[in-house]
Design an enzyme around this catalytic site. Sequence first.
Site, PDB file in Angstrom:
ATOM      1  N   SER A  59       0.788  -1.409   0.109  1.00  0.00           N
ATOM      2  CA  SER A  59       0.090  -0.115  -0.037  1.00  0.00           C
ATOM      3  C   SER A  59       0.913   1.186   0.193  1.00  0.00           C
ATOM      4  O   SER A  59       1.754   1.421  -1.009  1.00  0.00           O
ATOM      5  CB  SER A  59      -0.973  -0.032   1.380  1.00  0.00           C
ATOM      6  OG  SER A  59      -1.940   0.844   0.937  1.00  0.00           O
TER       7      SER A  59
ATOM      8  N   HIS B 274      -7.931  -5.360   0.087  1.00  0.00           N
ATOM      9  CA  HIS B 274      -6.466  -4.742   0.174  1.00  0.00           C
ATOM     10  C   HIS B 274      -5.804  -5.173   1.138  1.00  0.00           C
ATOM     11  O   HIS B 274      -4.509  -5.257   1.250  1.00  0.00           O
ATOM     12  CB  HIS B 274      -6.648  -3.167  -0.086  1.00  0.00           C
ATOM     13  CG  HIS B 274      -5.621  -2.641   0.184  1.00  0.00           C
ATOM     14  ND1 HIS B 274      -4.263  -2.682  -0.792  1.00  0.00           N
ATOM     15  CD2 HIS B 274      -5.141  -1.624   1.085  1.00  0.00           C
ATOM     16  CE1 HIS B 274      -3.596  -1.503  -0.652  1.00  0.00           C
ATOM     17  NE2 HIS B 274      -3.699  -1.114   0.589  1.00  0.00           N
TER      18      HIS B 274
ATOM     19  N   ASP C 206      -8.572  -6.841  -4.438  1.00  0.00           N
ATOM     20  CA  ASP C 206      -7.916  -5.709  -4.128  1.00  0.00           C
ATOM     21  C   ASP C 206      -8.635  -4.479  -5.138  1.00  0.00           C
ATOM     22  O   ASP C 206      -8.016  -4.435  -6.103  1.00  0.00           O
ATOM     23  CB  ASP C 206      -6.748  -5.545  -4.068  1.00  0.00           C
ATOM     24  CG  ASP C 206      -6.030  -4.210  -3.425  1.00  0.00           C
ATOM     25  OD1 ASP C 206      -6.910  -3.103  -3.164  1.00  0.00           O
ATOM     26  OD2 ASP C 206      -4.824  -4.018  -3.073  1.00  0.00           O
TER      27      ASP C 206
END
Lengths: 419, 211
Positions: A186, A392, A359
Amino acid sequence: MTTQPGFALPRGAEKAPSRYYMATMTNAETSFDPEGAASGAQSHVHAFGVDQPLRLDGGVDLAPFEIAYQTYGDLNADKSNAVLICHALTGDQHAANAHPTTGKAGWWNHMVGPGRPIDTDKYFVICQNVIGGCLGTTGPTAINPATNEPYGLNFPVITIGDMVRAQAMLVDALGIEQLFCVAGGSMGGMQVLEWCASFPDKVFSAIPIATAARHSAQNIAFHEVGRQAIMADPNWQSGNYDGNDSYPSKGLAVARMAAHITYLSEAALHRKFGRNLQDRDSVTYGFEADFQIESYLRHQGFTFVDRFDANAYLFITRAMDYFDLAADHARRNGRDSGTLADAFRGTTTRFCVASFTSDWLYPTSESRQIVHALNAVAANVSFVEIESDKGHDAFLLDEPELFATISGFIGASARARGL
Amino acid sequence: MAAAMPSPPRATRADLVRIAELVSHGARVLDIGCGDGHLLEILRDERGVDGRGIELSQTGVNACVSRGLSVIQGDADTDLADYPDGAFDFVILSQTIQATQNPREVMTQMMRIGRRVIVSFPNFGHWKVRAHLVLRGRMPVTSSLAYQWWETPNIHLCTLADFTALCDLLGSDVESTIVMDSSGTARTQKGPPGWWANLTAEQAIFVLDCQ
């Protein structure tokens, strides 16, 4: 600030009000002892004086500043086995140790530790709290030496590039010329990419996971909802809340609730909660948390405010929004525009890019753009898309296929590095 | 390491052994359609090459990466355009060209990004294939073409003569050809294969000089 009685703390949540940490810190290399520490885990803190300013993309110098960090394992004699872990938006330096305030396992303890894919028996692992953060590194909660008050909104706007340059200063201070690996998911993945573009000679191998080379309009939109929720809370007081009598808990909790949805997937929500009711047999025809998903989100929001500073949330989400590696790299090199491939031209770093099928915040297409750019400069790149329905958040969870991938990649990189 | 599980012993495909022999030590190699990475592993372990792979199946890619190979999920028909000119010493397409959408474009891209191109494929001109069609009136199903027509991924089959014609069309220089019969016996010759090879070879490996 109050904690929420009756709630069990979720993974990664801690109770001590992090925005007080800076006030307890001295300006020298010192140990980290947050108020209310529940376990013995302490962070190192490295202080950079006024003679070592951090030059920010926004055009100002930040000095003095401090970086709080954790290390695991031992640095070898020629300092060639260092791995830098980069944390995500609401992460911190406690990647693989019990958290000092919650006692909960580190946010990447599946990935980092003895015998784990990033094996602390073999590698010296460093994890730093990012600049602008609120767990020991200088950020909006720190005392502004010019006013002797917390920076608050007077903290300079920072970028992913600024975070990485600060990290590089610490890596230099530790006497490490080249990192064996830089890894993160991320926002951590954004830092990995920035490292590879800004310090290509200092990164032998890189693992950007569930990330993007620039923040999408949709992701900026979600961040803006979060920021507006914080700013709409009357206790925010233009960022000048005092942390005792006033704190924008509700705004920050709503920001976290909205963001948390984006970290999951429809399938995972359905699997975990469905339309199940919370401690009741029928709906109440009111606005209590009838559904388990509502109760879960409220819990996520309420516990988050105890461990994260509202202003830090504003600054770090802004840094992510501004991230556009191709444009940033071109600008720093005096060009009006450039391709993502330009940012990686001439790289000798070995890359392993990973994404997850469910995701939708950082979808596989974003990772694929990174891979296309790396191919365009004939870089050494591996790319896997991991089948997962966990959204995610999968990069933080127990995903055996991800671990197999990372183990294989790191093992091959170690052989290439002679480790 | 969790991923360092020993690979089960595998019989190495005859064409892969021959292809590995063609690659010089320490070369930069791109293997397109690398499957589970068998050739890349041979090249890395036995010839010390700097190898990369592209594979369509995600399962294959993940298996390769977990064994420490540099492989990406990608499609030969669309993803070769990303690579710069002359990026590799060898670009290899083994038993894959017949499954591509646009073999001419794939070949053009391979010749652009590789100094040498190595292509292996089943020979549709082999006598057994011809006999199958002529005598039985059915689409050939042989050991090297093991699919029924309704399920085959092989949408662009060709003979050795057909492939030679494509090389001519693309202005490419066939440096050498290795032809293999059904027993796996291989014969190397300079330049493109002749009519006898086109009748007797079950598969062939073409080496193209693209410099």
